[in-house]
Each structure stands twice: as C-alpha cells, then as structure tokens.
Design a protein around this motif. Structure first.
Motif, PDB file in Angstrom:
ATOM      1  N   GLU A 280     -12.098  -4.802  -4.310  1.00  0.00           N
ATOM      2  CA  GLU A 280     -12.560  -6.118  -4.758  1.00  0.00           C
ATOM      3  C   GLU A 280     -11.831  -6.437  -6.047  1.00  0.00           C
ATOM      4  O   GLU A 280     -11.956  -5.704  -7.026  1.00  0.00           O
ATOM      5  N   THR A 281     -11.051  -7.527  -6.042  1.00  0.00           N
ATOM      6  CA  THR A 281     -10.288  -7.923  -7.227  1.00  0.00           C
ATOM      7  C   THR A 281     -10.654  -9.364  -7.582  1.00  0.00           C
ATOM      8  O   THR A 281     -11.298 -10.050  -6.791  1.00  0.00           O
ATOM      9  N   PRO A 282     -10.222  -9.837  -8.761  1.00  0.00           N
ATOM     10  CA  PRO A 282     -10.515 -11.238  -9.123  1.00  0.00           C
ATOM     11  C   PRO A 282      -9.937 -12.226  -8.104  1.00  0.00           C
ATOM     12  O   PRO A 282     -10.462 -13.318  -7.939  1.00  0.00           O
ATOM     13  N   GLU A 283      -8.878 -11.837  -7.402  1.00  0.00           N
ATOM     14  CA  GLU A 283      -8.264 -12.739  -6.403  1.00  0.00           C
ATOM     15  C   GLU A 283      -8.931 -12.625  -5.034  1.00  0.00           C
ATOM     16  O   GLU A 283      -8.508 -13.279  -4.088  1.00  0.00           O
ATOM     17  N   GLY A 284      -9.921 -11.756  -4.925  1.00  0.00           N
ATOM     18  CA  GLY A 284     -10.593 -11.571  -3.634  1.00  0.00           C
ATOM     19  C   GLY A 284     -10.473 -10.137  -3.166  1.00  0.00           C
ATOM     20  O   GLY A 284      -9.887  -9.300  -3.845  1.00  0.00           O
ATOM     21  N   ALA A 285     -11.053  -9.879  -1.990  1.00  0.00           N
ATOM     22  CA  ALA A 285     -11.041  -8.511  -1.460  1.00  0.00           C
ATOM     23  C   ALA A 285      -9.761  -8.279  -0.675  1.00  0.00           C
ATOM     24  O   ALA A 285      -9.237  -9.189  -0.030  1.00  0.00           O
ATOM     25  N   ARG A 286      -9.223  -7.067  -0.763  1.00  0.00           N
ATOM     26  CA  ARG A 286      -8.007  -6.747   0.000  1.00  0.00           C
ATOM     27  C   ARG A 286      -8.059  -5.300   0.477  1.00  0.00           C
ATOM     28  O   ARG A 286      -8.534  -4.403  -0.243  1.00  0.00           O
ATOM     29  N   TRP A 287      -7.571  -5.088   1.702  1.00  0.00           N
ATOM     30  CA  TRP A 287      -7.469  -3.727   2.234  1.00  0.00           C
ATOM     31  C   TRP A 287      -6.261  -3.065   1.596  1.00  0.00           C
ATOM     32  O   TRP A 287      -5.195  -3.671   1.504  1.00  0.00           O
ATOM     33  N   VAL A 288      -6.431  -1.847   1.160  1.00  0.00           N
ATOM     34  CA  VAL A 288      -5.330  -1.106   0.539  1.00  0.00           C
ATOM     35  C   VAL A 288      -4.313  -0.742   1.628  1.00  0.00           C
ATOM     36  O   VAL A 288      -4.690  -0.293   2.703  1.00  0.00           O
ATOM     37  N   ASP A 289      -3.033  -0.980   1.341  1.00  0.00           N
ATOM     38  CA  ASP A 289      -1.978  -0.638   2.293  1.00  0.00           C
ATOM     39  C   ASP A 289      -1.659   0.847   2.234  1.00  0.00           C
ATOM     40  O   ASP A 289      -1.672   1.434   1.156  1.00  0.00           O
ATOM     41  N   ALA A 290      -1.354   1.424   3.382  1.00  0.00           N
ATOM     42  CA  ALA A 290      -0.874   2.808   3.407  1.00  0.00           C
ATOM     43  C   ALA A 290       0.496   2.835   2.728  1.00  0.00           C
ATOM     44  O   ALA A 290       1.238   1.863   2.790  1.00  0.00           O
ATOM     45  N   ARG A 291       0.810   3.937   2.059  1.00  0.00           N
ATOM     46  CA  ARG A 291       2.070   4.026   1.335  1.00  0.00           C
ATOM     47  C   ARG A 291       3.017   4.982   2.041  1.00  0.00           C
ATOM     48  O   ARG A 291       2.612   6.055   2.465  1.00  0.00           O
ATOM     49  N   GLU A 292       4.279   4.559   2.122  1.00  0.00           N
ATOM     50  CA  GLU A 292       5.276   5.403   2.798  1.00  0.00           C
ATOM     51  C   GLU A 292       5.435   6.741   2.097  1.00  0.00           C
ATOM     52  O   GLU A 292       5.707   7.753   2.725  1.00  0.00           O
ATOM     53  N   VAL A 293       5.236   6.714   0.773  1.00  0.00           N
ATOM     54  CA  VAL A 293       5.387   7.950  -0.010  1.00  0.00           C
ATOM     55  C   VAL A 293       4.349   8.994   0.445  1.00  0.00           C
ATOM     56  O   VAL A 293       4.612  10.198   0.423  1.00  0.00           O
ATOM     57  N   ASP A 294       3.181   8.518   0.914  1.00  0.00           N
ATOM     58  CA  ASP A 294       2.170   9.452   1.420  1.00  0.00           C
ATOM     59  C   ASP A 294       2.609  10.078   2.745  1.00  0.00           C
ATOM     60  O   ASP A 294       2.362  11.251   3.008  1.00  0.00           O
ATOM     61  N   ASP A 295       3.250   9.263   3.597  1.00  0.00           N
ATOM     62  CA  ASP A 295       3.774   9.797   4.868  1.00  0.00           C
ATOM     63  C   ASP A 295       4.833  10.857   4.588  1.00  0.00           C
ATOM     64  O   ASP A 295       4.885  11.896   5.228  1.00  0.00           O
ATOM     65  N   ALA A 296       5.703  10.553   3.602  1.00  0.00           N
ATOM     66  CA  ALA A 296       6.781  11.483   3.256  1.00  0.00           C
ATOM     67  C   ALA A 296       6.195  12.785   2.707  1.00  0.00           C
ATOM     68  O   ALA A 296       6.657  13.881   3.028  1.00  0.00           O
ATOM     69  N   ALA A 297       5.127  12.652   1.891  1.00  0.00           N
ATOM     70  CA  ALA A 297       4.495  13.839   1.309  1.00  0.00           C
ATOM     71  C   ALA A 297       3.893  14.709   2.415  1.00  0.00           C
ATOM     72  O   ALA A 297       3.988  15.942   2.371  1.00  0.00           O
ATOM     73  N   ALA A 298       3.297  14.079   3.413  1.00  0.00           N
ATOM     74  CA  ALA A 298       2.696  14.846   4.512  1.00  0.00           C
ATOM     75  C   ALA A 298       3.784  15.487   5.378  1.00  0.00           C
ATOM     76  O   ALA A 298       3.634  16.612   5.855  1.00  0.00           O
ATOM     77  N   ALA A 299       4.902  14.758   5.544  1.00  0.00           N
ATOM     78  CA  ALA A 299       5.967  15.234   6.435  1.00  0.00           C
ATOM     79  C   ALA A 299       6.643  16.501   5.909  1.00  0.00           C
ATOM     80  O   ALA A 299       7.133  17.314   6.686  1.00  0.00           O
ATOM     81  N   ARG A 300       6.653  16.676   4.583  1.00  0.00           N
ATOM     82  CA  ARG A 300       7.372  17.843   4.037  1.00  0.00           C
ATOM     83  C   ARG A 300       6.725  19.158   4.475  1.00  0.00           C
ATOM     84  O   ARG A 300       7.360  20.196   4.462  1.00  0.00           O
ATOM     85  N   TRP A 301       5.447  19.121   4.876  1.00  0.00           N
ATOM     86  CA  TRP A 301       4.777  20.352   5.301  1.00  0.00           C
ATOM     87  C   TRP A 301       5.120  20.717   6.742  1.00  0.00           C
ATOM     88  O   TRP A 301       4.840  21.815   7.192  1.00  0.00           O
ATOM     89  N   ALA A 302       5.693  19.783   7.481  1.00  0.00           N
ATOM     90  CA  ALA A 302       5.985  20.007   8.902  1.00  0.00           C
ATOM     91  C   ALA A 302       6.993  21.139   9.073  1.00  0.00           C
ATOM     92  O   ALA A 302       6.961  21.869  10.051  1.00  0.00           O
ATOM     93  N   LYS A 303       7.899  21.283   8.088  1.00  0.00           N
ATOM     94  CA  LYS A 303       8.923  22.337   8.125  1.00  0.00           C
ATOM     95  C   LYS A 303       8.313  23.721   8.315  1.00  0.00           C
ATOM     96  O   LYS A 303       8.894  24.567   8.952  1.00  0.00           O
ATOM     97  N   ALA A 304       7.126  23.895   7.747  1.00  0.00           N
ATOM     98  CA  ALA A 304       6.497  25.218   7.762  1.00  0.00           C
ATOM     99  C   ALA A 304       5.854  25.546   9.110  1.00  0.00           C
ATOM    100  O   ALA A 304       5.369  26.649   9.304  1.00  0.00           O
ATOM    101  N   ASP A 305       5.837  24.584  10.045  1.00  0.00           N
ATOM    102  CA  ASP A 305       5.189  24.820  11.351  1.00  0.00           C
ATOM    103  C   ASP A 305       5.902  25.882  12.157  1.00  0.00           C
ATOM    104  O   ASP A 305       7.115  25.970  12.113  1.00  0.00           O
TER     105      ASP A 305
END
Lengths: 80, 146
Positions: free
Chosen positions: B121-146
C-alpha cells in the motif's frame, strides 16, 4: 476440476475459485478460460507473468491435466 | 525441522534458542522485515496447502545438501506494517559454513518456489510486488550442486 486464482489474477478475474471445463493440457484450459469473459482474457493476456500449479506442483503450460483435481494460476512468487 | 505459516508474529530469540539447544556449534538466523519509506503496509497472500508442502520440500532439500542439526522456517501472512517481521529462517550445524550456506539456499529457494505474493500500500495506491530476475539468478546458482 477446480481452478484457483491468486494475487492479481484473482483480482482481474474477480473470483478466487471456479469450476473449469475438462481440458487435455494447461494451455487448452487457458484457451477455454479466456473465452469465458473479457476479465479472463485480460488476466491471461501476458502468459510470461503467469505461473501454474497442477495439484499443488509447479508445472509448465504444456502439462497434461488427465486426473488433475486442482489447477492454480498466479504471478511469479514474491515471498521472503 | 520446523516449518510454519502463520499470521502471528514469532519470537526470534526463542526460535534461535531452540536451535542452540540442538547441540550444534553454529546457528545462523535470517529475518525479513517490512521496509520503511513510502510503503504504509504490506499484505502477504499465499496458497494454503501448497505453501506448506513447498516449504517442507525446500527444507528437506537443504537437509539433504548440508549436515544440519536443526532447521526452522517461519513465514507470516496477512497485513503487516513497516518494521514488522515477515519471515525467518534458521539453520544449525556443527560448522558455520554449512549453516550460512544452508540459510542462503533456503532464502533463495523460498523466494522463487514458495507460493507467497506481496501487495504494497503506497500513497499512489496498492501494487503487487514484481518478482525480480536477480532472485531467479540467486536460486539458479544452487542448481550446479544437484
């Protein structure tokens, strides 16, 4: 089969849950849902920001739906 | 292994103490807090049933990869004010490297695989937070260990 919507998909469609027609795959289901109303069409306009779970497991849009009881559509997750 | 999804706040000190009592040499805790600034409040929505299963799966994967003596994930849902705790992870292990790595892994996987959505909730109204690509990249780095 039950279809669930979360976050802005729920808001755009105006329902959290509805009964869905039988469909062979998730993509076919999305096409059938799009035909239901302009609200559905708007919610499914950009599929790059839509994710799907079939019986509570993340799946691709080409996933088969045979035997599925619950399909959920939602935006990319933003927890943590 | 302790996994909770709840509206209520949690007691970070009590949760850490529980893991300290597990006999580990190292306990790492991470807490996510609602940011200040122009956000008046944040509402967390989730997918009941799937959320718990997804968190359990992530916790089991962490225990498979690191020798942990304890692990806790608590994530709140509902409306939260700035400064409120959103979630925590805690890991306990004989050595700090495993505890730190496992805590980071839990956070990276949780952000991209557990069905939570934030609305601000912001002064300009409510907004859904966007997913961030940096979070996908952070999760992907663990895939190497599979």
């Amino acid at each position: 089969m039950k279809v669930l919507y979360f976050a802005w998909l729920r808001e755009r469609i105006g329902e959290a849950e509805e009964e869905a027609p039988e469909a062979a795959t998730v993509s076919e289901l999305v096409d059938a849902l799009r035909a239901r109303s302009s609200r559905h069409e708007h919610a499914f306009a950009d599929m790059t920001s839509v994710r799907v779970a079939v019986d509570r497991k993340i799946r691709d849009f080409d996933a088969p739906l045979a035997g599925a009881a619950e399909v959920a559509f939602f935006p990319p997750m933003t927890g943590g | 292994m302790r996994v909770r999804v709840q509206e209520a706040d949690f007691d970070l000190a009590a949760e850490a103490a529980r893991l300290e009592a597990s006999g580990a040499g190292a306990v790492v805790t991470f807490t996510g807090v609602v940011r200040g600034g122009d956000v008046a409040a944040m509402t967390l929505e989730h997918y009941p049933g799937m959320t718990e299963a997804a968190l359990e799966e992530i916790a089991v994967e962490a225990r498979r990869r690191w020798p942990l003596t304890g692990l806790t994930i608590i994530h709140r849902v509902g409306r939260l004010a700035p400064g409120a705790r959103i979630m925590m992870v805690a890991t306990a292990s004989a050595h700090r490297a495993a505890a730190f790595e496992a805590a980071e892994f839990l956070m990276d996987y949780l952000k991209t695989r557990a069905p939570f959505w934030k609305k601000e909730e912001t002064p300009e109204g409510a907004r859904w937070v966007d997913a961030r690509e940096v979070d996908d990249a952070a999760a992907a780095r663990w895939a190497k260990a599979d």
